[in-house]
Design a protein around this motif. Structure first.
Motif, PDB file in Angstrom:
ATOM      1  N   THR A 188      48.887  32.491  43.789  1.00  6.44           N
ATOM      2  CA  THR A 188      47.813  33.391  44.144  1.00  6.44           C
ATOM      3  C   THR A 188      48.226  34.799  44.828  1.00  6.44           C
ATOM      4  O   THR A 188      48.485  35.598  44.119  1.00  6.44           O
ATOM      5  CB  THR A 188      46.856  32.795  44.955  1.00  6.44           C
ATOM      6  N   VAL A 189      49.060  34.536  46.041  1.00 10.56           N
ATOM      7  CA  VAL A 189      49.228  35.589  46.661  1.00 10.56           C
ATOM      8  C   VAL A 189      50.548  36.481  45.686  1.00 10.56           C
ATOM      9  O   VAL A 189      50.822  37.592  45.853  1.00 10.56           O
ATOM     10  CB  VAL A 189      50.255  35.168  47.840  1.00 10.56           C
ATOM     11  N   GLU A 190      51.440  35.788  45.087  1.00  4.22           N
ATOM     12  CA  GLU A 190      52.704  36.223  44.431  1.00  4.22           C
ATOM     13  C   GLU A 190      52.417  36.630  42.915  1.00  4.22           C
ATOM     14  O   GLU A 190      52.953  37.512  42.620  1.00  4.22           O
ATOM     15  CB  GLU A 190      53.938  35.328  44.485  1.00  4.22           C
ATOM     16  N   PHE A 191      51.622  35.750  42.415  1.00  3.34           N
ATOM     17  CA  PHE A 191      51.518  35.792  40.798  1.00  3.34           C
ATOM     18  C   PHE A 191      50.241  35.628  40.415  1.00  3.34           C
ATOM     19  O   PHE A 191      49.876  35.403  39.353  1.00  3.34           O
ATOM     20  CB  PHE A 191      52.357  35.013  40.083  1.00  3.34           C
ATOM     21  N   GLY A 192      49.091  35.906  41.108  1.00  8.55           N
ATOM     22  CA  GLY A 192      47.597  35.949  40.841  1.00  8.55           C
ATOM     23  C   GLY A 192      47.335  37.017  39.913  1.00  8.55           C
ATOM     24  O   GLY A 192      47.555  38.511  39.979  1.00  8.55           O
ATOM     25  N   LEU A 193      46.145  36.829  39.286  1.00 11.76           N
ATOM     26  CA  LEU A 193      45.418  37.728  38.277  1.00 11.76           C
ATOM     27  C   LEU A 193      44.066  37.470  38.653  1.00 11.76           C
ATOM     28  O   LEU A 193      43.433  36.463  39.129  1.00 11.76           O
ATOM     29  CB  LEU A 193      45.632  37.130  36.735  1.00 11.76           C
ATOM     30  N   ILE A 194      43.288  38.723  38.496  1.00 11.28           N
ATOM     31  CA  ILE A 194      41.917  38.406  38.867  1.00 11.28           C
ATOM     32  C   ILE A 194      40.972  39.083  37.413  1.00 11.28           C
ATOM     33  O   ILE A 194      41.367  39.973  36.862  1.00 11.28           O
ATOM     34  CB  ILE A 194      41.502  39.175  40.128  1.00 11.28           C
ATOM     35  N   ARG A 195      39.756  38.550  37.215  1.00 14.01           N
ATOM     36  CA  ARG A 195      38.864  38.711  36.238  1.00 14.01           C
ATOM     37  C   ARG A 195      38.140  40.010  36.659  1.00 14.01           C
ATOM     38  O   ARG A 195      37.337  39.977  37.906  1.00 14.01           O
ATOM     39  CB  ARG A 195      37.958  37.591  35.761  1.00 14.01           C
ATOM     40  N   THR A 196      37.964  41.190  36.055  1.00 14.55           N
ATOM     41  CA  THR A 196      37.224  42.131  36.423  1.00 14.55           C
ATOM     42  C   THR A 196      36.478  42.556  35.197  1.00 14.55           C
ATOM     43  O   THR A 196      36.480  42.206  33.922  1.00 14.55           O
ATOM     44  CB  THR A 196      38.031  43.388  36.700  1.00 14.55           C
ATOM     45  N   PRO A 197      35.194  43.534  35.546  1.00 16.97           N
ATOM     46  CA  PRO A 197      34.418  44.075  34.205  1.00 16.97           C
ATOM     47  C   PRO A 197      35.147  44.551  33.214  1.00 16.97           C
ATOM     48  O   PRO A 197      35.041  44.738  32.169  1.00 16.97           O
ATOM     49  CB  PRO A 197      33.293  44.951  35.135  1.00 16.97           C
ATOM     50  N   GLN A 198      36.679  45.145  33.715  1.00 10.59           N
ATOM     51  CA  GLN A 198      37.311  45.884  32.645  1.00 10.59           C
ATOM     52  C   GLN A 198      38.517  44.940  32.310  1.00 10.59           C
ATOM     53  O   GLN A 198      38.995  45.263  31.286  1.00 10.59           O
ATOM     54  CB  GLN A 198      38.027  46.876  33.335  1.00 10.59           C
ATOM     55  N   GLY A 199      38.362  43.784  32.312  1.00 13.48           N
ATOM     56  CA  GLY A 199      39.325  42.704  31.862  1.00 13.48           C
ATOM     57  C   GLY A 199      40.204  41.949  33.067  1.00 13.48           C
ATOM     58  O   GLY A 199      39.890  42.532  34.174  1.00 13.48           O
ATOM     59  N   VAL A 200      41.148  41.397  32.934  1.00 12.06           N
ATOM     60  CA  VAL A 200      42.065  40.815  33.617  1.00 12.06           C
ATOM     61  C   VAL A 200      43.075  41.814  34.138  1.00 12.06           C
ATOM     62  O   VAL A 200      43.547  42.685  33.611  1.00 12.06           O
ATOM     63  CB  VAL A 200      42.914  39.588  33.074  1.00 12.06           C
ATOM     64  N   ARG A 201      43.418  41.801  35.460  1.00  9.34           N
ATOM     65  CA  ARG A 201      44.213  42.571  36.380  1.00  9.34           C
ATOM     66  C   ARG A 201      44.921  41.848  37.234  1.00  9.34           C
ATOM     67  O   ARG A 201      44.614  40.472  37.743  1.00  9.34           O
ATOM     68  CB  ARG A 201      43.296  43.810  37.071  1.00  9.34           C
ATOM     69  N   ALA A 202      46.013  42.396  37.567  1.00  7.55           N
ATOM     70  CA  ALA A 202      46.952  41.883  38.543  1.00  7.55           C
ATOM     71  C   ALA A 202      46.740  42.003  39.980  1.00  7.55           C
ATOM     72  O   ALA A 202      46.301  42.968  40.282  1.00  7.55           O
ATOM     73  CB  ALA A 202      48.465  42.144  38.269  1.00  7.55           C
ATOM     74  N   TYR A 203      46.657  41.169  40.952  1.00  2.00           N
ATOM     75  CA  TYR A 203      46.749  41.174  42.388  1.00  2.00           C
ATOM     76  C   TYR A 203      48.027  40.656  43.229  1.00  2.00           C
ATOM     77  O   TYR A 203      48.054  40.887  44.462  1.00  2.00           O
ATOM     78  CB  TYR A 203      45.359  40.948  43.089  1.00  2.00           C
ATOM     79  N   GLY A 204      48.758  39.828  42.567  1.00  2.00           N
ATOM     80  CA  GLY A 204      49.849  39.065  43.128  1.00  2.00           C
ATOM     81  C   GLY A 204      51.145  40.026  43.376  1.00  2.00           C
ATOM     82  O   GLY A 204      51.147  41.177  42.677  1.00  2.00           O
ATOM     83  N   ALA A 205      51.648  40.122  44.531  1.00  2.00           N
ATOM     84  CA  ALA A 205      52.651  40.802  45.073  1.00  2.00           C
ATOM     85  C   ALA A 205      54.034  40.840  44.055  1.00  2.00           C
ATOM     86  O   ALA A 205      54.644  41.808  43.886  1.00  2.00           O
ATOM     87  CB  ALA A 205      52.873  40.685  46.434  1.00  2.00           C
ATOM     88  N   GLY A 206      54.191  39.465  43.689  1.00  2.00           N
ATOM     89  CA  GLY A 206      55.360  39.497  42.959  1.00  2.00           C
ATOM     90  C   GLY A 206      55.366  40.329  41.486  1.00  2.00           C
ATOM     91  O   GLY A 206      56.227  40.738  40.960  1.00  2.00           O
ATOM     92  N   ILE A 207      54.007  40.380  41.040  1.00  2.00           N
ATOM     93  CA  ILE A 207      53.803  41.075  39.760  1.00  2.00           C
ATOM     94  C   ILE A 207      53.575  42.394  40.165  1.00  2.00           C
ATOM     95  O   ILE A 207      54.379  43.401  39.443  1.00  2.00           O
ATOM     96  CB  ILE A 207      52.349  40.799  39.067  1.00  2.00           C
ATOM     97  N   LEU A 208      52.996  42.882  41.175  1.00  2.00           N
ATOM     98  CA  LEU A 208      52.859  44.225  41.492  1.00  2.00           C
ATOM     99  C   LEU A 208      54.083  45.120  41.679  1.00  2.00           C
ATOM    100  O   LEU A 208      54.258  46.098  41.817  1.00  2.00           O
ATOM    101  CB  LEU A 208      51.769  44.355  42.630  1.00  2.00           C
TER     102      LEU A 208
END
Length: 292
Positions: A188-208
């Motif tokens: 979650t915190v490091e490698f989480g993704l979130i579903r949005t109306p525009q599609g899947v997006r990243a929120y995890g710090a390791g990804i960002l």
């Protein structure tokens, strides 16, 4: 800060007190809770310039890949021309969500990490990588911790999740369940993704904070993207030497916060009675979320 960081994020797998050499950082200057002074005046012009290059590389990739909450909040870090002063950043952050940023020498023990989160104090490494480590670094540095983690602490719901996680960590350490809770942090915190109306997006710090995994995590057809499931996450191993084979997708930060509300004691018990799941494995009947 407590979990291993992945090589592909520019951070190799290392845990406090382990490895071939001691973690970088002046631990002699740390207080009993492992916090220390940032010593902002010690940063050189070259370090400020390196921070700007790292910031600009990641900021250029955000649109269409990072969640809107992150994109809106990253501006609170201030100008990328210099490494932020933690005291100034904390004043702004505290007014929004009651959190503050505190300096630490580097990786810190689990108990200290959990205690800081539970008190709404986010530990940020004080030192910055060297120029030759632009794409690869052994431990998390000030850029990873600031750019990757701090912006979402301006979101009230995510900020509450982080505090709840810290409180849960203090309890997990008494139940010998830190490994299971570390998987939740990782996915979650490091490698989480979130579903949005525009599609899947990243929120995890390791990804960002990664030069390569941001696009891979959202757009590549290779990894498995699975809907958020607490027990599934706690059973799933993760990759520390490559891009992730599995990402878990939440529907909202509220869903994430609600998942931390129950007492995890029976959940730990149930998870221990089930087999572990290898990274990248897809369970029978499990539906996957498509790439962008």
């Amino acid at each position: 800060m407590l979990a291993e960081k992945a090589v592909n994020q520019g951070v190799a797998p290392v845990t406090y007190g382990q490895g071939d050499r001691p973690p970088r950082g002046d631990y002699a200057s740390a207080r009993a809770d492992y916090t220390c002074d940032q010593n902002w005046s010690a940063y050189t012009p070259e370090e400020h310039a390196l921070y700007r290059r790292l910031y600009e590389r990641q900021a250029a990739q955000m649109r269409g890949l990072a969640c809107d909450e992150f994109i809106s909040a990253v501006q609170h870090l201030g100008t990328p021309e210099r490494i932020p002063r933690f005291d100034e950043l904390s004043q702004t952050l505290y007014k929004r969500t009651g959190w503050e940023v505190v300096a630490v020498p580097g990786l810190i023990p689990e108990e200290a990490f959990f205690a800081l989160l539970a008190a709404r104090r986010f530990p940020v490494t004080g030192w910055l990588r060297k120029p030759e480590e632009f794409d690869y670094i052994v431990e998390p540095d000030v850029f990873h911790d600031l750019f990757g983690h701090v912006p979402l602490l301006f979101d009230p719901v995510f900020a509450d999740y982080m505090q709840a996680y810290g409180a849960g960590g203090l309890k997990a350490s008494r139940l010998d369940a830190c490994e299971l809770l570390a998987r939740l942090y990782w996915y979650t915190v490091e490698f989480g993704l979130i579903r949005t109306p525009q599609g899947v997006r990243a929120y995890g710090a390791g990804i960002l904070s990664s030069a390569g995994e941001l696009r891979y995590s959202v757009q590549s057809p290779e990894p498995s993207r699975v809907g958020f499931d607490l027990q599934r996450i706690m059973r799933t191993r993760y990759k520390i030497d490559s891009y992730q084979a599995t990402y878990f997708v939440i529907d909202s930060f509220q869903q994430l916060f609600d998942a931390t509300a129950p007492d995890f004691t029976p959940i730990y018990r149930a998870v221990r009675e089930l087999p572990e799941i290898e990274a990248g494995a897809v369970l029978p009947g499990e539906s996957l979320i498509a790439a962008e």
